[in-house]
Design a protein around this motif. Structure first.
Motif, PDB file in Angstrom:
ATOM      1  N   PHE A 122       0.844  -1.194   0.000  1.00 35.53           N
ATOM      2  CA  PHE A 122       0.000   0.000   0.000  1.00 35.53           C
ATOM      3  C   PHE A 122       0.879   1.245   0.000  1.00 35.53           C
ATOM      4  O   PHE A 122       0.633   2.204  -0.741  1.00 35.53           O
ATOM      5  CB  PHE A 122      -0.922   0.006   1.229  1.00 35.53           C
ATOM      6  N   SER A 126      -3.182  -4.412  -2.564  1.00 29.55           N
ATOM      7  CA  SER A 126      -4.374  -3.815  -3.151  1.00 29.55           C
ATOM      8  C   SER A 126      -4.546  -4.380  -4.557  1.00 29.55           C
ATOM      9  O   SER A 126      -3.695  -5.128  -5.058  1.00 29.55           O
ATOM     10  CB  SER A 126      -4.225  -2.290  -3.208  1.00 29.55           C
ATOM     11  N   SER A 165      -8.026   5.562  -6.420  1.00 25.42           N
ATOM     12  CA  SER A 165      -9.045   4.916  -5.584  1.00 25.42           C
ATOM     13  C   SER A 165      -8.839   3.408  -5.532  1.00 25.42           C
ATOM     14  O   SER A 165      -9.046   2.775  -4.494  1.00 25.42           O
ATOM     15  CB  SER A 165     -10.440   5.243  -6.118  1.00 25.42           C
ATOM     16  N   GLU A 210       1.335   3.985  -3.002  1.00 27.24           N
ATOM     17  CA  GLU A 210       1.061   5.395  -2.728  1.00 27.24           C
ATOM     18  C   GLU A 210       2.241   6.260  -3.174  1.00 27.24           C
ATOM     19  O   GLU A 210       2.058   7.324  -3.773  1.00 27.24           O
ATOM     20  CB  GLU A 210       0.800   5.586  -1.230  1.00 27.24           C
ATOM     21  N   GLU A 260      -6.379   2.113  -2.961  1.00 31.84           N
ATOM     22  CA  GLU A 260      -6.804   2.088  -1.564  1.00 31.84           C
ATOM     23  C   GLU A 260      -7.676   0.885  -1.240  1.00 31.84           C
ATOM     24  O   GLU A 260      -7.979   0.660  -0.071  1.00 31.84           O
ATOM     25  CB  GLU A 260      -7.568   3.383  -1.254  1.00 31.84           C
ATOM     26  N   LYS A 261      -8.072   0.098  -2.265  1.00 28.58           N
ATOM     27  CA  LYS A 261      -8.931  -1.068  -2.039  1.00 28.58           C
ATOM     28  C   LYS A 261      -8.085  -2.306  -1.784  1.00 28.58           C
ATOM     29  O   LYS A 261      -7.114  -2.560  -2.495  1.00 28.58           O
ATOM     30  CB  LYS A 261      -9.828  -1.313  -3.249  1.00 28.58           C
ATOM     31  N   SER A 262      -8.435  -3.076  -0.778  1.00 30.23           N
ATOM     32  CA  SER A 262      -7.745  -4.336  -0.515  1.00 30.23           C
ATOM     33  C   SER A 262      -8.076  -5.338  -1.604  1.00 30.23           C
ATOM     34  O   SER A 262      -9.158  -5.305  -2.202  1.00 30.23           O
ATOM     35  CB  SER A 262      -8.147  -4.895   0.852  1.00 30.23           C
TER      36      SER A 262
END
Length: 881
Positions: A95, A154, A140, A99, A143-145
């Motif tokens: 993650f 992610s 977006s 990022e 940020e989702k698992s």
């Protein structure tokens, strides 16, 4: 840390002892004081693990001088004095890595404000509204698992890992589809794409773009800028239609152009690379007599003097351009030629410069025909962009300095083989004046029997009082009074080009008929003014087009081997050559002698091997062995029974002429011939060295003239083609432009292999041997662009699409810290194996292969081994004095 103490030979010197203390502190920092680490002293040589106290005692007896990068004691390959400014935490989750990736891409695409406002106001940037919305979708998804409860991956990081593994391990698209479908079935709740196509399109926004510019099928013009709205070629003598049919709007020919500005901007997004782009100015050690990098060359320094505003900012990029054609289908039955154009930045340090991740594919010039002199038509977008980059630059964010600046760029030179040299420079590399350095003063002679031009007369390069200038019998029967040809500057060349009539580009029948003109010996060989002269600095460059040492070495060695072994298709000693000798009145002992009837007999020459000597020569080659990664398996090219050498590649010839040929022919040829082979071998070894010394190059400038004059006294005129003549200019070019490994075609032709040269993996092995760096060997992409072609009907499109995907994944792989990538793989020989004894000669890093064999040495072999140890072992030096 300062490492100058490592070169001190007085081990009691306080500076050396202080350096040892600093090294011990660095090596054991954060480690158990009782642990053992590899000892870098001259005896252990990192093979023996020692405690802290024992290592300190050992280092008081000396440290291995070449161990300047402390990879066994916590320092990575890319580390140096300033690595404390760049921290990479390998324990971060994916993650965090994604990022960081998206933040850097956001800065590159939308400016510095992205770091402070990652929400991105799409309404405020209407031109990039669609691009911004797609990028926000990626943000977006990051940020989702991957599945409920997954804390590490992610959806974005999973797709990145899968595509990275596909690229690294060369999975096919079909195998990737099968894997994704299987994972989707096993984990139905996970956000796993169902196909490779879906995964590729998902991350496409992280990559860069490609512009597709329509071109005239006869290479007359591009449908670009002022011609963008035309449906037919603007050339009145061509008028070829733009589309295959009026209704389909399918273009007949498309140029794939990859804009340079965003690719240069992306170099400064990553802190580590942004710091390395300043290496040539801030961390390079300048030595007036030594050249290890293009920044040490006279051409680079002269450019800085002429363009001081450009040189003020070390982040401004110097570029080299390389291009060559290749057949994407790998078959002679289908003649198709594609010309990729590659740009490479020279700001980077030697261990990163000319590496695959920093190659920029600038354009793909479409086939099926070779562009020839019409290649300037396709360079128009690149030249316009280069002019803008030099004049005004482009606003770029420097992640290392955390500031914006105006990035500028300039093209230093081009790198091509000899035919492509003619296409890019405008000088015809054929005929009486084929030499692009001597130009109109080229010395040439047409051989009536051999039906070719030879390029002799190298005595004119000798000092004016040299005795060979007065000799007649051993040369061309005349005294030599001419001065060496004067090398023209760029401004003088430009003045010549302004006086010639410029031709119209294109391959339409009317244009081809207009271009044909009979060339005579006294006319100039200029065919056009190169488009690169539109660059404001091009005429002031010390060197504009490089002579490719790779092809010169290959052709010279091929001629030598073919003549020595009298190979029918490659020898220069033919009956036509003997007849030419007779016409010139040279070397009567080699003239054809009357035989039985109407036949004639060729007397044996001093430079050809007998049948028995050729057999011994081949037997020697069949037993030769090299260190791992130094050369290919040359014995496989040897046919001992037939006394032939078949299938040798460019790098095989490179190793052959430098290391093998003088030794293999020792005792077989006359003293004069053997001596000249040794001198040629030493010449190429000096010229191709990684480190060049100006005084040594000046000596080689004198030596090569004597070598060529000696060759003229021994070999027939047929031997002296233009490649042999170009040897005389190599030392001067090296003095101007620096080491050869930054200016030859080896790294580029492994991307663009011709049908007969698809074994350039050898170059990677050779580069690994020279640099002891993992990237060169492990980033093996032999024939990368040829491997991209899956659709034989659209080879250029296949290459463009696959290159964009590979470029994207190369950039992403910098943010993958827990998987093997091309940036963190270890060397082939990193495994440590204990030596049989304690002598330094047996402690080199090695990786054994094959099963162990037990054998017994003869008395002669034992004596040879003992002698070798006595001459090369440091421990016995004191006893040999």
């Amino acid at each position: 840390m300062d490492r100058s103490w490592m070169s001190i030979k007085n081990y009691l010197d306080p500076k050396y002892l202080d350096g040892v203390d600093e090294f011990i502190k660095f090596a054991f920092l954060g480690k158990d004081p009782n642990c053992k680490l590899p000892c870098p002293c001259k005896v252990c040589n990192n093979f023996e693990d020692q405690t802290k106290e024992v290592m300190a005692n050992h280092l008081c007896r000396g440290i291995v001088d070449s161990y300047t990068r402390w990879i066994y004691h916590g320092e990575g390959f890319e580390s140096d004095d300033e690595n404390d400014d760049i921290e990479i935490n390998d324990n971060d989750s994916d993650f965090d890595s994604m990022e960081e990736l998206l933040n850097d891409v956001g800065v590159a695409n939308f400016g510095e404000s992205w770091r402070h406002s990652p929400e991105l106001d799409t309404g405020a940037c209407t031109e990039k509204e669609g691009e911004a919305s797609r990028f926000l979708r990626l943000l977006s998804e990051a940020e989702k698992s991957l599945y409920p409860g997954c804390e590490k991956y992610s959806k974005l990081s999973f797709i990145v890992h899968i595509l990275h593994l596909k690229t690294m391990n060369r999975w096919t698209c079909k195998s990737t589809d099968m894997l994704l479908k299987f994972l989707h079935q096993v984990f139905p709740t996970a956000l796993i794409p169902s196909s490779y196509y879906e995964a590729k399109n998902f991350i496409r926004e992280l990559g860069l773009k490609c512009e597709k510019i329509h071109a005239c099928e006869n290479d007359c013009a591009l449908f670009w800028n002022e011609n963008k709205g035309l449906d037919h070629c603007p050339n009145e003598k061509c008028k070829a239609p733009r589309y295959k049919s009026p209704n389909s709007k399918i273009p007949r020919k498309v140029l794939c152009y990859f804009p340079l500005k965003p690719r240069l901007q992306r170099l400064f997004v990553n802190k580590e690379i942004a710091r390395d782009m300043r290496w040539h100015k801030e961390r390079r050690v300048d030595n007036e007599n030594m050249m290890r990098h293009p920044a040490d060359s006279l051409a680079w320094k002269d450019f800085d003097r002429n363009h001081k505003s450009f040189a003020e900012d070390p982040r401004n990029v110097r570029l080299g351009l390389a291009s060559d054609g290749f057949n994407p289908f790998g078959t002679m039955s289908n003649s198709y030629s594609i010309w990729p154009v590659i740009l490479v930045p020279y700001n980077l340090p030697p261990w990163k410069c000319l590496k695959d991740p920093f190659f920029f594919l600038s354009m793909i010039i479409p086939g099926p025909k070779t562009p020839g002199n019409d290649i300037d038509i396709f360079f128009r977008p690149l030249v316009d962009e280069l002019k803008e980059l030099f004049a005004t630059g482009v606003e770029t964010y420097d992640a290392f300095r955390e500031e914006k600046f105006m990035l500028r760029a300039a093209l230093l030179w081009t790198i091509n083989d000899f035919p492509a040299y003619g296409y890019l420079s405008g000088w015809s590399t054929k005929g009486y004046k084929a030499c692009p350095v001597c130009l109109d003063e080229t010395t040439s002679l047409y051989l009536n029997n051999g039906h070719k031009c030879c390029y002799m007369g190298h005595r004119r390069f000798l000092p004016i009082d040299h005795k060979w200038r007065r000799e007649k019998k051993q040369f061309n029967g005349e005294r030599e009074h001419r001065q060496p040809p004067r090398t023209l500057s760029g401004e003088e060349v430009l003045q010549q080009l302004l006086r010639i009539e410029q031709v119209e580009f294109g391959k339409a029948p009317d244009l081809l008929q207009q271009k044909k003109r009979k060339r005579v010996q006294n006319s100039s060989n200029w065919k056009k003014m190169s488009i690169f002269f539109e660059l404001p600095y091009w005429s002031t460059n010390k060197i504009r087009h490089n002579l490719d040492i790779m092809h010169i070495v290959k052709n010279v060695c091929e001629s030598l081997v073919g003549t020595l072994m009298n190979i029918p298709s490659r020898t220069k000693d033919t009956w036509q050559a003997r007849e030419d000798l007779k016409e010139m009145g040279l070397r009567e002992e080699l003239h054809l002698q009357p035989g039985g009837g109407a036949s004639k007999v060729m007397p044996p020459a001093c430079y050809t091997l007998s049948r028995l000597e050729k057999k011994n020569f081949c037997q020697f080659l069949s037993t030769i062995k090299f260190p791992d990664g130094f050369a290919s398996n040359i014995p496989r090219c040897v046919k001992t029974k037939e006394c032939q050498l078949l299938g040798m590649k460019s790098h095989d010839y490179y190793v052959f002429i430098q290391r093998i040929l003088p030794v293999a022919t020792r005792g077989m040829l006359s003293k004069d011939v053997s001596q000249i082979l040794v001198e040629i071998s030493n010449f190429f070894r000096k010229i191709c060295s990684r480190t060049l010394y100006l005084d040594e190059l000046e000596m080689q400038e004198k030596n090569i003239i004597l070598i060529l004059c000696k060759l003229e006294k021994i070999f027939p005129p047929n031997f002296f083609d233009v490649m042999v003549h170009l040897m005389v200019h190599l030392p001067t070019k090296s003095k101007i432009a620096g080491p050869a490994q930054y200016r030859w075609m080896f790294p580029f032709e492994r991307y663009m292999p011709l049908i007969f040269n698809n074994a350039y993996l050898i170059y990677l092995q050779f580069s690994y041997f020279l640099t002891t760096r993992a990237e060169f060997f492990l980033d093996r992409k032999m024939g990368q662009y040829k491997g991209y072609v899956n659709n034989r009907a659209r080879p250029e499109g296949c290459i463009a699409e696959r290159y964009l995907d590979d470029e994207c994944l190369t950039f992403i792989s910098r943010y993958l810290h827990d998987v093997p990538t091309r940036f963190n793989q270890t060397e082939r020989n990193m495994e440590k194996h204990e030596a049989a004894g304690k002598l330094s000669i047996f402690s080199s890093l090695a990786r054994p292969f094959g099963a162990a064999l037990i054998g017994y040495l003869s008395e002669v072999e034992l004596q040879r081994i003992h002698l070798f140890i006595l001459k090369n072992c440091e421990e016995v030096d004191d006893y040999m004095r």
